[in-house]
Design an enzyme around this catalytic site. Structure first.
Site, mmCIF file in Angstrom:
data_model
loop_
_atom_site.group_PDB
_atom_site.id
_atom_site.type_symbol
_atom_site.label_atom_id
_atom_site.label_comp_id
_atom_site.label_asym_id
_atom_site.label_seq_id
_atom_site.Cartn_x
_atom_site.Cartn_y
_atom_site.Cartn_z
ATOM 1 N N LYS A 164 8.104 -1.862 -13.679
ATOM 2 C CA LYS A 164 6.765 -2.775 -12.784
ATOM 3 C C LYS A 164 5.603 -2.825 -12.175
ATOM 4 O O LYS A 164 5.267 -1.729 -11.630
ATOM 5 C CB LYS A 164 7.465 -3.631 -11.671
ATOM 6 C CG LYS A 164 6.960 -4.749 -11.526
ATOM 7 C CD LYS A 164 7.443 -5.445 -10.333
ATOM 8 C CE LYS A 164 6.577 -5.516 -8.928
ATOM 9 N NZ LYS A 164 4.456 -5.572 -9.235
ATOM 10 N N SER A 218 1.140 1.088 -0.889
ATOM 11 C CA SER A 218 0.614 1.311 0.636
ATOM 12 C C SER A 218 1.903 1.000 1.616
ATOM 13 O O SER A 218 3.020 0.783 1.148
ATOM 14 C CB SER A 218 0.334 -0.808 0.645
ATOM 15 O OG SER A 218 1.591 -1.382 0.372
ATOM 16 N N GLY A 222 6.123 0.222 1.161
ATOM 17 C CA GLY A 222 7.183 1.249 1.054
ATOM 18 C C GLY A 222 7.492 1.797 1.890
ATOM 19 O O GLY A 222 9.050 1.967 2.051
ATOM 20 N N GLU A 239 5.200 7.371 -2.780
ATOM 21 C CA GLU A 239 3.667 7.986 -3.242
ATOM 22 C C GLU A 239 2.727 7.103 -2.296
ATOM 23 O O GLU A 239 3.091 6.039 -2.498
ATOM 24 C CB GLU A 239 3.393 8.315 -4.106
ATOM 25 C CG GLU A 239 3.840 9.201 -4.960
ATOM 26 C CD GLU A 239 3.760 10.566 -4.515
ATOM 27 O OE1 GLU A 239 2.961 10.727 -3.125
ATOM 28 O OE2 GLU A 239 4.350 11.516 -5.507
ATOM 29 N N CYS A 273 -5.952 6.578 -3.790
ATOM 30 C CA CYS A 273 -4.836 7.287 -2.524
ATOM 31 C C CYS A 273 -5.894 8.652 -2.019
ATOM 32 O O CYS A 273 -5.124 9.187 -0.877
ATOM 33 C CB CYS A 273 -3.443 7.226 -2.617
ATOM 34 S SG CYS A 273 -3.070 8.541 -3.866
ATOM 35 N N GLU A 365 -7.259 2.935 6.411
ATOM 36 C CA GLU A 365 -7.532 3.312 4.648
ATOM 37 C C GLU A 365 -8.439 2.215 4.281
ATOM 38 O O GLU A 365 -7.858 0.980 4.537
ATOM 39 C CB GLU A 365 -6.131 3.584 3.657
ATOM 40 C CG GLU A 365 -6.282 3.706 2.361
ATOM 41 C CD GLU A 365 -4.962 3.081 1.666
ATOM 42 O OE1 GLU A 365 -3.860 3.100 1.846
ATOM 43 O OE2 GLU A 365 -5.162 4.335 1.151
#
Ligand code: NAD
Length: 461
Positions: A164, A218, A222, A239, A273, A365
């Protein structure tokens, strides 16, 4: 053509928007739960035959897929420039990275070795068996490489894949799915299912025929995916986000550190990231570093990403631009670079100075072209500041003392460190995060094992 504020979704379609122009590019159909189930069931039906393809033949098919991708690098790069606002140079590299991952993992089928372990009364053998259907969920910031980091080792290990892409950036994934068929991969071995996270992504997590989720995105999503996978004890690799430190000691080549720092955070407009979005500078070198950083930031070529010389493009969407502007509204910006303005989703590269480790700009972030700079007093202080983060993905250390470089690299709680360099990702070395930056590792020689079960077989004499 109508100007879009961002990608817009109805129940069944999504308007893909060029972030540099805010013009609609195309409409993409969003899969429903029923269509997702169908894709998963077909992938499950395709699994036994794919698993049983002879290792040399599976290797050859992956090399063919790599060659077909190589023939389409320019086309794929054009799509990514228009869809994600990536610079042409980056987009070409990204398409080449897909090719390279496929070539690297094409060596896997013939080398997926087990072990023979000494036991009394017989022979003990281990096998790495494929899992079945693997669900790969991809974010919008690096649509091509992150897709390939999942599907190349997963396919090589004998799994079938449903993938996806992010709602905002489905175009290259859709094309890669077509190229896989063109290369001769059997139908339903790699199926791209564009759709919403809450529909297609969630169904990958809840469908019992999906045996593993490889998620990149994100930390918030996650965590939700990990909790969902727990229901079926489904395997998962994550990740996630980062807030990586670039630590510059006074004994370093300060000029080299300062002129490379903008590329380490503003590449892909900071939507990376691994972005070195916290710069820590030893106090003795702080003024010199900032004096050299300012012209380097001003010199960054923030241009229409379709221009060959562009070094930074726009943010992916108006929504992401607004998030980044929200952070900048709350701080004093010390200096910025330029941006071309116009209807695209632009934010100039921006530098913030802070001595407050609790400031949101230092901790969160931002995922945009914003870097925070802080002075430190000594090595222990640098390590303490670097580790004072819930994240731990990457980091850089600039020093002329190799002993210190290695010592600090060992002390920083992050998965990917570089000394006198910002390189984080090579397809042949492991990649992943400490703490809330992730779970498990991708890439490198062991990645296929993350898409297998280790089976032990004992045969009595
Ligand atoms: P995101 O978490 O919003 O979305 C990522 C993917 O998950 C998308 O495909 C989305 O549709 C899907 N998704 C959303 N909700 C879902 C749900 N409930 N169930 C299943 N799937 C769902 O992230 P993003 O905004 O697309 O990407 C940016 C984030 O990704 C940043 O935090 C960045 O640091 C992270 N990232 C990490 C790495 C890494 O390797 N560590 C690499 C790239 C990006």
């Amino acid at each position: 053509m109508t100007t879009q504020t961002s990608g817009q979704a109805t129940d069944r379609t999504f308007t893909v928007v060029n972030p540099a122009t805010a013009q609609a590019v195309t409409e993409v159909h969003l899969a429903s739960v029923a269509e997702t189930d169908e894709a998963i069931e077909r992938a499950a039906a395709a699994f036994p035959a794919w698993r049983d393809v002879a290792p040399g033949e599976r290797a050859r098919l992956l090399r063919r897929f790599a060659a077909v991708v190589d023939d389409h690098v320019e086309e794929l790069a054009d799509l990514e420039v228009a869809n994600a606002g990536h610079t042409r140079a980056n987009a070409r590299w990204e398409a080449g990275n897909v090719r390279d991952c496929l070539n690297y993992y094409s060596a896997t089928p013939e080398r997926l070795f087990g072990r023979q372990i000494p036991v009394p009364g017989g022979v003990d053998l281990t096998f790495h068996e494929p899992l079945g259907v693997v669900g790969i969920i991809v974010p919008w910031n690096f649509p091509m490489p992150i897709a390939a980091w999942g599907f190349a080792p997963a396919l090589a290990a004998g799994n079938t894949v449903v993938l996806k892409p992010a709602e905002l950036t489905p175009l290259t994934a859709i094309r890669l799915g077509e190229l896989a068929l063109e290369a001769g991969l059997p139908e339903h071995v790699l199926t791209v299912v564009p759709g919403q996270g809450s529909v297609v992504g969630e169904r990958f997590v809840t469908h019992p025929l999906v045996r593993k989720i490889a998620f990149t995105g994100s930390t918030a999503v996650g965590k939700r995916i990990m909790a969902g996978c727990a229901e079926q004890v489904k395997k998962v690799t994550l990740e996630l986000g980062g807030k990586s430190a670039n630590i510059v000691f006074a004994d370093a080549d300060v000029a080299a550190a300062a002129t490379s720092a903008p590329y380490a955070v503003f590449d892909n407009a900071g939507q990376d990231c691994c972005a070195r979005s916290r710069i820590l500078v030893e106090r003795r070198a702080y003024d010199e570093f900032l004096g050299r950083l300012e012209p380097a930031v001003a010199a960054l070529k923030v241009l229409d990403p379709a221009e060959e010389s562009s070094e930074m493009g726009p943010l992916v969407s108006s929504g992401q631009r607004d998030v980044v502007r929200g952070y900048l509204d709350d701080v004093e910006v010390a200096f910025t670079g330029t941006d071309p303005g116009g209807p695209g989703f632009w934010v100039p590269p921006s530098v913030v100075l802070t001595e407050d480790p609790s400031a949101p700009i230092w901790r969160e972030e931002v995922f945009g072209p914003v870097v925070a700079v802080m002075p430190f007093d000594d090595e222990a202080h640098a390590v303490e500041l670097a580790n004072d983060s819930e994240y731990g993905l990457s980091g850089s250390i600039f020093t002329s003392d190799l002993g210190r470089g290695l010592r600090v690299a060992r002390a920083v709680e992050a998965g990917n460190l570089s000394v006198n360099s910002h390189a984080s990702v090579r397809y042949w070395t492991p990649f992943g995060g400490y703490k809330q930056s992730g779970l498990g590792r991708e890439l490198g020689p062991d990645a296929p094992h993350a898409f297998t079960e280790e089976k032990n077989v004992f045969i009595a004499h």
